[in-house]
Design a protein around this motif. Structure first.
Motif, PDB file in Angstrom:
ATOM      1  N   ASP A  33       0.840  -1.200   0.000  1.00 19.74           N
ATOM      2  CA  ASP A  33       0.000   0.000   0.000  1.00 19.74           C
ATOM      3  C   ASP A  33       0.873   1.247   0.000  1.00 19.74           C
ATOM      4  N   THR A  34       1.068   1.829  -1.165  1.00 21.07           N
ATOM      5  CA  THR A  34       1.927   3.007  -1.291  1.00 21.07           C
ATOM      6  C   THR A  34       1.307   4.251  -0.681  1.00 21.07           C
ATOM      7  N   GLY A  35       0.043   4.195  -0.285  1.00 23.24           N
ATOM      8  CA  GLY A  35      -0.611   5.334   0.339  1.00 23.24           C
ATOM      9  C   GLY A  35      -0.627   5.261   1.854  1.00 23.24           C
ATOM     10  N   ASN A  36      -0.211   4.139   2.414  1.00 21.96           N
ATOM     11  CA  ASN A  36      -0.212   3.942   3.864  1.00 21.96           C
ATOM     12  C   ASN A  36       1.108   4.418   4.443  1.00 21.96           C
ATOM     13  N   GLY A  37       1.078   5.574   5.115  1.00 19.79           N
ATOM     14  CA  GLY A  37       2.297   6.134   5.674  1.00 19.79           C
ATOM     15  C   GLY A  37       2.616   5.647   7.067  1.00 19.79           C
ATOM     16  N   ALA A  38       1.738   4.890   7.675  1.00 17.55           N
ATOM     17  CA  ALA A  38       1.970   4.403   9.033  1.00 17.55           C
ATOM     18  C   ALA A  38       2.785   3.108   8.981  1.00 17.55           C
ATOM     19  N   TYR A  39       2.809   2.421  10.109  1.00 20.02           N
ATOM     20  CA  TYR A  39       3.521   1.145  10.163  1.00 20.02           C
ATOM     21  C   TYR A  39       2.864   0.111   9.239  1.00 20.02           C
ATOM     22  N   ASN A  40       3.610  -0.947   8.947  1.00 18.05           N
ATOM     23  CA  ASN A  40       3.024  -2.131   8.333  1.00 18.05           C
ATOM     24  C   ASN A  40       1.977  -2.649   9.314  1.00 18.05           C
ATOM     25  N   VAL A  41       1.005  -3.414   8.809  1.00 16.14           N
ATOM     26  CA  VAL A  41      -0.077  -3.900   9.670  1.00 16.14           C
ATOM     27  C   VAL A  41      -0.181  -5.420   9.526  1.00 16.14           C
ATOM     28  N   LEU A  42      -0.292  -6.088  10.669  1.00 19.00           N
ATOM     29  CA  LEU A  42      -0.477  -7.532  10.730  1.00 19.00           C
ATOM     30  C   LEU A  42      -1.808  -7.817  11.399  1.00 19.00           C
ATOM     31  N   HIS A  43      -2.537  -8.783  10.851  1.00 18.34           N
ATOM     32  CA  HIS A  43      -3.837  -9.149  11.426  1.00 18.34           C
ATOM     33  C   HIS A  43      -3.685  -9.697  12.833  1.00 18.34           C
ATOM     34  N   GLY A  44      -4.538  -9.193  13.722  1.00 16.08           N
ATOM     35  CA  GLY A  44      -4.606  -9.709  15.082  1.00 16.08           C
ATOM     36  C   GLY A  44      -5.993  -9.481  15.660  1.00 16.08           C
ATOM     37  N   GLU A  45      -6.510 -10.470  16.354  1.00 16.16           N
ATOM     38  CA  GLU A  45      -7.807 -10.378  17.037  1.00 16.16           C
ATOM     39  C   GLU A  45      -7.597 -10.688  18.511  1.00 16.16           C
ATOM     40  N   ASP A  46      -8.612 -10.387  19.321  1.00 12.54           N
ATOM     41  CA  ASP A  46      -8.548 -10.660  20.764  1.00 12.54           C
ATOM     42  C   ASP A  46      -7.260 -10.087  21.359  1.00 12.54           C
ATOM     43  N   ILE A  47      -6.990  -8.829  21.038  1.00 10.75           N
ATOM     44  CA  ILE A  47      -5.756  -8.167  21.453  1.00 10.75           C
ATOM     45  C   ILE A  47      -5.830  -7.830  22.944  1.00 10.75           C
ATOM     46  N   GLU A  48      -4.811  -8.261  23.670  1.00  6.31           N
ATOM     47  CA  GLU A  48      -4.728  -7.997  25.107  1.00  6.31           C
ATOM     48  C   GLU A  48      -3.373  -7.377  25.426  1.00  6.31           C
ATOM     49  N   PHE A  49      -3.398  -6.219  26.062  1.00 11.73           N
ATOM     50  CA  PHE A  49      -2.167  -5.594  26.521  1.00 11.73           C
ATOM     51  C   PHE A  49      -1.817  -6.157  27.885  1.00 11.73           C
ATOM     52  N   GLY A  50      -0.534  -6.322  28.164  1.00 12.87           N
ATOM     53  CA  GLY A  50      -0.126  -6.854  29.449  1.00 12.87           C
ATOM     54  C   GLY A  50       1.302  -6.505  29.780  1.00 12.87           C
ATOM     55  N   GLU A  51       1.831  -7.234  30.753  1.00 13.03           N
ATOM     56  CA  GLU A  51       3.198  -7.021  31.214  1.00 13.03           C
ATOM     57  C   GLU A  51       3.822  -8.370  31.503  1.00 13.03           C
ATOM     58  N   ASP A  52       5.059  -8.544  31.080  1.00 12.99           N
ATOM     59  CA  ASP A  52       5.789  -9.768  31.372  1.00 12.99           C
ATOM     60  C   ASP A  52       6.108  -9.784  32.865  1.00 12.99           C
ATOM     61  N   LYS A  53       5.697 -10.818  33.554  1.00 12.48           N
ATOM     62  CA  LYS A  53       5.853 -10.882  35.010  1.00 12.48           C
ATOM     63  C   LYS A  53       7.311 -10.959  35.441  1.00 12.48           C
ATOM     64  N   LYS A  54       8.169 -11.512  34.589  1.00 15.28           N
ATOM     65  CA  LYS A  54       9.584 -11.644  34.935  1.00 15.28           C
ATOM     66  C   LYS A  54      10.366 -10.362  34.676  1.00 15.28           C
ATOM     67  N   THR A  55      10.119  -9.740  33.534  1.00 17.03           N
ATOM     68  CA  THR A  55      10.936  -8.585  33.130  1.00 17.03           C
ATOM     69  C   THR A  55      10.245  -7.242  33.341  1.00 17.03           C
ATOM     70  N   GLY A  56       8.920  -7.257  33.480  1.00 16.02           N
ATOM     71  CA  GLY A  56       8.172  -6.005  33.592  1.00 16.02           C
ATOM     72  C   GLY A  56       7.957  -5.324  32.252  1.00 16.02           C
ATOM     73  N   GLU A  57       8.401  -5.979  31.191  1.00 14.64           N
ATOM     74  CA  GLU A  57       8.292  -5.436  29.835  1.00 14.64           C
ATOM     75  C   GLU A  57       6.830  -5.460  29.368  1.00 14.64           C
ATOM     76  N   LYS A  58       6.427  -4.407  28.650  1.00 14.44           N
ATOM     77  CA  LYS A  58       5.075  -4.381  28.090  1.00 14.44           C
ATOM     78  C   LYS A  58       4.981  -5.417  26.976  1.00 14.44           C
ATOM     79  N   ILE A  59       3.882  -6.166  26.991  1.00 13.23           N
ATOM     80  CA  ILE A  59       3.660  -7.190  25.973  1.00 13.23           C
ATOM     81  C   ILE A  59       2.249  -7.069  25.426  1.00 13.23           C
ATOM     82  N   VAL A  60       2.023  -7.749  24.310  1.00  8.55           N
ATOM     83  CA  VAL A  60       0.688  -7.849  23.741  1.00  8.55           C
ATOM     84  C   VAL A  60       0.463  -9.308  23.361  1.00  8.55           C
ATOM     85  N   ARG A  61      -0.743  -9.764  23.613  1.00 10.57           N
ATOM     86  CA  ARG A  61      -1.160 -11.109  23.206  1.00 10.57           C
ATOM     87  C   ARG A  61      -2.270 -10.940  22.180  1.00 10.57           C
TER      88      ARG A  61
END
Length: 152
Positions: A33-61
């Protein structure tokens, strides 16, 4: 300064639709898409934001193609205007991928529900320009690995 030959002849030629191999997922049909100036996009459903319990790093499932459930570190988040004053927050994750026979490391993809789209990956103009360095022939599909040439 780029000359005519460098600009046209020495570019890779890609079609509007190309297969992309995304590490950890597999081969997916993508739309360039030569008109899409944002990031590339990958299909994802049931998106959940979270945090890795070991590292504290932000994650997404999220669930992607073939009902595959992934958990990835969140590199960034972006706010997308979806019309009529409504916005949505999208996580951005890094993926290694192969397209046109070339390997790319740590490429950013925003995660969004593309279940109503024919192609579960959208490749944006910044990646096309800066990484693929490609010309897009919208009349062609799946030609990136065929090493087409241009006569001048």
């Amino acid at each position: 300064m780029t000359n005519f030959k460098q600009f046209f002849v020495e570019k890779n030629i890609f079609g509007l639709i190309e297969d992309i191999f995304v590490d950890g997922i597999g081969t997916i049909s993508s739309k360039l898409d030569t008109g899409n100036g944002a990031y590339n996009v990958l299909h994802g459903e049931d998106i959940e934001f979270g945090e890795d319990k070991k590292t504290g790093e932000k994650i997404v499932r999220f669930t992607t193609i073939n009902s595959m459930r992934l958990e990835k570190p969140t590199e960034d988040t972006i706010i997308i205007n979806i019309g009529e004053g409504n916005t949505i927050e999208r996580p951005v994750c890094l993926f290694d991928c192969i397209i046109g026979g070339k390997k790319f490391k740590s490429i950013p993809f925003s995660i969004s529900n593309r279940s109503t789209n024919d192609h579960k990956v959208l490749i944006g103009k910044d990646f096309i320009k800066n990484e693929l360095d490609a010309l897009i022939d919208v009349a062609l599909n799946n030609v990136a690995d065929k090493k087409l040439s241009v006569d001048v």
